[in-house]
Enzyme design. Structure first.
Site, PDB file in Angstrom:
ATOM      1  N   ALA A  11       0.851  -1.205   0.000  1.00 45.29           N
ATOM      2  CA  ALA A  11       0.000   0.000   0.000  1.00 45.29           C
ATOM      3  C   ALA A  11       0.880   1.246   0.000  1.00 45.29           C
ATOM      4  O   ALA A  11       0.585   2.236  -0.678  1.00 45.29           O
ATOM      5  CB  ALA A  11      -0.928  -0.002   1.208  1.00 45.29           C
ATOM      6  N   TRP A  71       2.428   1.653  -3.369  1.00 45.24           N
ATOM      7  CA  TRP A  71       1.417   2.092  -4.346  1.00 45.24           C
ATOM      8  C   TRP A  71       1.431   3.619  -4.455  1.00 45.24           C
ATOM      9  O   TRP A  71       1.221   4.177  -5.536  1.00 45.24           O
ATOM     10  CB  TRP A  71       0.026   1.612  -3.896  1.00 45.24           C
ATOM     11  CG  TRP A  71      -1.086   2.091  -4.785  1.00 45.24           C
ATOM     12  CD1 TRP A  71      -1.588   1.459  -5.880  1.00 45.24           C
ATOM     13  CD2 TRP A  71      -1.838   3.314  -4.656  1.00 45.24           C
ATOM     14  NE1 TRP A  71      -2.589   2.203  -6.442  1.00 45.24           N
ATOM     15  CE2 TRP A  71      -2.768   3.344  -5.712  1.00 45.24           C
ATOM     16  CE3 TRP A  71      -1.813   4.380  -3.763  1.00 45.24           C
ATOM     17  CZ2 TRP A  71      -3.671   4.391  -5.886  1.00 45.24           C
ATOM     18  CZ3 TRP A  71      -2.695   5.421  -3.939  1.00 45.24           C
ATOM     19  CH2 TRP A  71      -3.611   5.421  -4.996  1.00 45.24           C
ATOM     20  N   HIS A  72       1.687   4.295  -3.316  1.00 44.98           N
ATOM     21  CA  HIS A  72       1.637   5.759  -3.308  1.00 44.98           C
ATOM     22  C   HIS A  72       2.778   6.388  -4.099  1.00 44.98           C
ATOM     23  O   HIS A  72       2.663   7.531  -4.543  1.00 44.98           O
ATOM     24  CB  HIS A  72       1.650   6.292  -1.878  1.00 44.98           C
ATOM     25  CG  HIS A  72       0.328   6.156  -1.205  1.00 44.98           C
ATOM     26  ND1 HIS A  72      -0.081   4.978  -0.634  1.00 44.98           N
ATOM     27  CD2 HIS A  72      -0.692   7.023  -1.053  1.00 44.98           C
ATOM     28  CE1 HIS A  72      -1.290   5.138  -0.144  1.00 44.98           C
ATOM     29  NE2 HIS A  72      -1.695   6.365  -0.385  1.00 44.98           N
ATOM     30  N   GLY A  73       3.879   5.686  -4.219  1.00 43.57           N
ATOM     31  CA  GLY A  73       4.967   6.298  -4.971  1.00 43.57           C
ATOM     32  C   GLY A  73       6.211   5.457  -4.915  1.00 43.57           C
ATOM     33  O   GLY A  73       6.376   4.614  -4.023  1.00 43.57           O
ATOM     34  N   PHE A  85       0.162   9.930  -7.762  1.00 46.77           N
ATOM     35  CA  PHE A  85       0.129   8.501  -7.438  1.00 46.77           C
ATOM     36  C   PHE A  85      -0.552   7.749  -8.561  1.00 46.77           C
ATOM     37  O   PHE A  85      -0.590   6.597  -8.621  1.00 46.77           O
ATOM     38  CB  PHE A  85      -0.579   8.241  -6.122  1.00 46.77           C
ATOM     39  CG  PHE A  85       0.005   9.054  -4.982  1.00 46.77           C
ATOM     40  CD1 PHE A  85       1.371   9.313  -4.941  1.00 46.77           C
ATOM     41  CD2 PHE A  85      -0.791   9.570  -3.997  1.00 46.77           C
ATOM     42  CE1 PHE A  85       1.909  10.068  -3.918  1.00 46.77           C
ATOM     43  CE2 PHE A  85      -0.256  10.326  -2.964  1.00 46.77           C
ATOM     44  CZ  PHE A  85       1.091  10.576  -2.928  1.00 46.77           C
TER      45      PHE A  85
END
Lengths: 326, 522
Positions: free
Chosen positions: B373, B376-378, B522
């Site tokens: 997770a 996933w953001h960066g 993102f």
């Protein structure tokens, strides 16, 4: 469904009502407000037989009034300057005190203070052009070159407000423009410059304030001199005598008063109805000069205004009443 | 195109007005065209990426459902992205390396032959193979555009650490806006079709509109097929109540984004730009400002997205539910970016075993889910660390009795648990906002600097922050009992009208600061 519609209609009515109220009931306050001092008549409210000066339209005049046309035999003096000449109150500032002193000497005179905080040479000229319509007998021009960046900032704001680019559409509403203005002036401009610099648009204040101390400062100083001379030309063309009063201040860490070299400069332009007076020369006769200034060493305390009025009195008498009857 | 662009309202209302004047089929085409224009306004080249993702999933999911597309259609579809890029190049509308065009053409052909080959497998293996093809294609695309540079840099750092470092390779790949959102949406759809939770969509324009639906294309909510696709397949009847609800959501969204987030960003950007020169007062202000910036930014985006969709009669999922009132990390993730949390839960955490195999396995699964997770953001190690931090919080709340009790606290302890969780959340934001490890250490160090006096500048910044956050807190208080944090329907109409008028004025008097949405990256 109607239940939901009511809320939207009410919101729209509220917004339109507020806007209508601003435009109808408070029109005087808003006319010229978003010209930021560049509107010719903001603050001048012309009635049938007199003119009222109001703190309105973004131009914070002290409330005053004068008759129109001017009564026969009355002398009318207008002082045009910035926050120094404006003073803490109308009655404590030297233009009013000077008027009282002249009246005490038996002259039929009215002395009006048209000074507004932050006004530089450009906006003072806009005020002067309006003043010419009201039969002045003498103009006291309080000179100072430190407001040029504010003049420029407000000019840019005025241009922005006039723009029809889509991001300005909402600002055509008086209410929205006023809220934006209040937020900018009361909150945004108080933030440290480094924070304001993180906003990429519309920070004329930070940008210009920073430039003031660099090369731009010298450019504005020169601009101030040439514009002041143009102002004098205008007054000469209308044959209106003028007293140029140069500002004085105390530099940081010093006791003596400074005039920035302007006393000498403007003394060279005394011909054709132009008299000069110097805050420095008037104050230097006093024993404790710093006591006449506020903590910022620029603005003058009420006691300083009294001394300034006394010092100006002979100059004004000479300039205004030379060869004229009381 | 951004929701905060001045022309977005014209675009939105123009498309909505046209939409209700058309028949069902034409509406689908209109939504698809509008969505591609919306995305293309940012960069026309990357429409080929969305088209590729759409076509891959369309072919694969239909194949899973036993529908073989005609060979010519399959070939045309496989080559469509390359044809699009070729067209842009031929008309000199975009510039890119000819290699990209060749790569697109070859990828299309490879996909076509794979598609043809896999079709001949027996049903069970074919379904699995097409699922894998769909997932791998989406993940490879995401991995290339989002993580390739990150992995190359990390590998180089490792080589340098091992004393094998050579010339550094600089990899710069433009990140397509919203790629994480639409690839996750595609993957979940393929998985749902595989598990027969939903049927594949046989109509390409409808499916393409589902993948590219412009209100939620670039920053979510991440929709499931059974939620969004089924709505796009239906014929909607105009309902004024939807328009009102949509307008209300759009207004609240702009309030959160333009008034709250953009203005909080001033303080946050300043503090985090040079944490080494800050003290404890500034850092506290900075992290608070960022907490409200990111919340206002992302939840504002979601509200505008949901409101925009409602103008077409489409309901999108909620993404936020008072996240700063969370009492524990699991409560926080049930309130923050809900559609991502549930995606991770349904497609990663539960398939890994969830909490069904004892504490140790649960903790392992939490770490895997949260690390991904975070990633996933960066593509930075700080996002991985942020995931690790939240995984640790989740684990601690499971194993430490005091924290476990806080999660289930009653009475006045509820507020204690909320304050504690809010502080933990702020700690997470410190990691999230730091671009690298040394920057993060500087922010921590700044908390140890105590100035001799409280400066006026801090006071002014605090005033600015309070002015922009307090109205949001009032809105949260007013809507606290509602299921939806943007809902004001329970209030008397006159009060609601007053709310709308005040919000409109606050937005309109702040509209000049345009800051891009954080979650676009993102």
């Amino acid at each position: 469904m109607r239940y939901i519609t009511k809320a939207f209609l009410f919101a729209a009515a509220l917004l339109l009502g507020l806007e209508g109220l601003a435009r109808l009931a408070f029109e005087d306050t808003f006319v010229g407000r978003f010209d930021y001092g560049y509107h010719p008549t903001a603050g001048f409210v012309e009635k049938a037989d007199h003119v009222e000066l109001r703190s309105a339209g973004g131009r914070r005049f002290w409330p005053q009034s004068f008759a129109r046309p001017k009564p026969k035999g009355r002398y009318r003096i207008f002082t045009v300057g910035d926050s120094v000449a404006r003073g803490r109150s109308l009655e404590q500032a030297y233009p009013y005190l000077l008027g009282e002193m002249l009246k005490a000497k038996g002259y039929d005179v009215e002395s009006l203070n048209l000074s507004v905080s932050g006004y530089g040479v450009r906006r003072r000229l806009v005020v002067l052009e309006q003043v010419l319509k009201y039969e002045p007998d003498l103009i006291i021009l309080h000179l100072n070159h430190s407001n040029e960046y504010e003049d420029e900032r407000e000019w840019r704001r005025a241009q922005e407000a006039k723009s029809w680019y889509p991001d300005q559409w909402l600002r055509k509403s008086y209410i929205i423009a006023r809220l934006d203005e209040a937020k900018t002036e009361r909150l945004f401009w108080k933030l440290p410059a480094d924070i304001r610099a993180t906003r990429e648009v519309r920070d004329h204040d930070a940008e210009l304030a920073a430039a003031e101390h660099g090369e731009q400062g010298k450019v504005w100083e020169q601009f101030f001199r040439t514009q002041t001379l143009k102002t004098l030309e205008l007054l000469r063309a209308h044959q209106i005598p003028v007293v140029l009063l140069t500002k004085g201040w105390i530099e940081e860490g010093k006791q003596e008063i400074s005039d920035g070299g302007y006393d000498l400069y403007f003394k060279q332009h005394q011909e054709g109805g132009v008299c000069t007076a110097s805050t420095r020369e008037i104050f230097e006769l006093e024993s404790n000069i710093p006591q006449l200034f506020n903590k910022d060493r620029v603005h003058i305390k009420p006691s300083g205004h009294v001394i300034l009025a006394k010092g100006l009195l002979p100059k004004v008498e000479r300039c205004l009443f030379a060869g004229k009857a009381k | 195109m951004s929701f905060t662009a001045w022309y977005y309202p014209f675009f939105l209302f123009g498309v909505a007005a046209l939409y209700w004047g058309l028949g069902h089929r034409a509406r689908t085409w209109l939504l698809l065209a509008a969505s591609y224009v919306f995305y293309g306004a940012w960069d026309w080249r990357f429409l080929s990426l969305i088209a590729a993702s759409t076509l891959v999933d369309y072919f694969c999911t239909n194949a899973m459902d036993g529908r073989l597309l005609r060979r010519l259609s399959a070939l045309a579809g496989s080559l469509a992205p390359a044809v699009w890029l070729g067209g842009l190049s031929a008309f000199d509308l975009a510039r890119f390396d000819p290699l990209i065009l060749q790569a697109a053409g070859i990828s299309g052909l490879v996909f076509f032959f794979l598609y043809e080959a896999l079709w001949h497998l027996e049903e069970g293996r074919r379904r699995k193979a097409f699922l894998l093809l769909s997932i791998v294609t989406n993940l490879v695309t995401l991995g290339f555009f989002k993580y390739f540079g990150f992995f190359v840099d990390s590998a180089q750092d490792l080589l340098v650490l091992a004393g094998l470092g050579g010339d550094s390779l600089v990899v710069e790949i433009l990140l397509p806006v919203g790629i994480s959102f639409y690839t996750f949406q595609s993957i979940s759809f393929a998985v749902d079709v595989y598990y027969k939770r939903i049927h594949a969509c046989g109509d390409l324009p409808t499916f393409a509109a589902f993948i590219a639906f412009f209100p939620q294309l670039v920053a979510g909510p991440i929709e499931r097929g059974r939620q969004l696709l089924t709505q796009l397949e239906q014929h909607h009847v105009f309902d004024m109540a939807n328009v009102h609800a949509g307008l209300r959501l759009i207004l609240v969204g702009y309030f959160k984004k333009v008034f709250v987030a953009n203005n909080c960003a001033l303080i946050a950007n300043y503090v985090f730009s040079s944490p080494g020169s800050m003290d404890i007062y500034w850092m506290t202000l900075g992290v608070l400002a960022f907490a409200f910036q990111i919340y206002g930014d992302f939840s504002g985006y979601t509200d505008i997205a949901r409101g925009s969709a409602l103008l077409f009669g489409v309901r999108l999922e909620r993404n936020f539910a008072f996240p700063y009132l969370a009492r524990s990390p699991s409560d926080f993730w049930a309130r923050w970016h809900i559609t991502l949390s549930t995606w991770i839960r349904d497609y990663l955490y539960i398939p890994l075993g969830g909490n069904r195999h004892g504490t140790l396995m649960t903790v392992r699964n939490l770490y895997i889910a949260m690390l991904l997770a975070g990633l996933w953001h960066g593509a930075t190690w700080m996002f991985v660390l942020w995931g690790f931090y939240h995984a640790t919080l989740l684990a601690l709340y499971r194993v430490v009795p005091f924290l476990h009790h806080m999660e289930h606290a009653h009475g006045h302890r509820v507020w204690m648990s909320r304050v504690l969780m809010f502080l933990f959340t702020l700690g997470g934001w410190l990691i999230f906002r730091s671009p690298d490890w040394s920057h993060f250490l500087e922010t921590l160090q700044a908390f140890t600097v105590w100035p001799s006096e409280f400066s006026r500048d801090v006071g002014h910044a605090l005033g600015w922050l309070a002015f922009h956050v307090l109205p949001l807190l009032v809105l949260q208080y007013v809507t606290r009992k509602a299921q939806d944090e943007s809902s004001l329907d329970h209030r008397m109409w006159a009060l609601r009208g007053l709310d709308y008028a005040v919000m409109f004025l606050l937005v309109a008097s702040s509209a000049v600061i345009d800051v891009e949405f954080i979650y676009f990256q993102f």
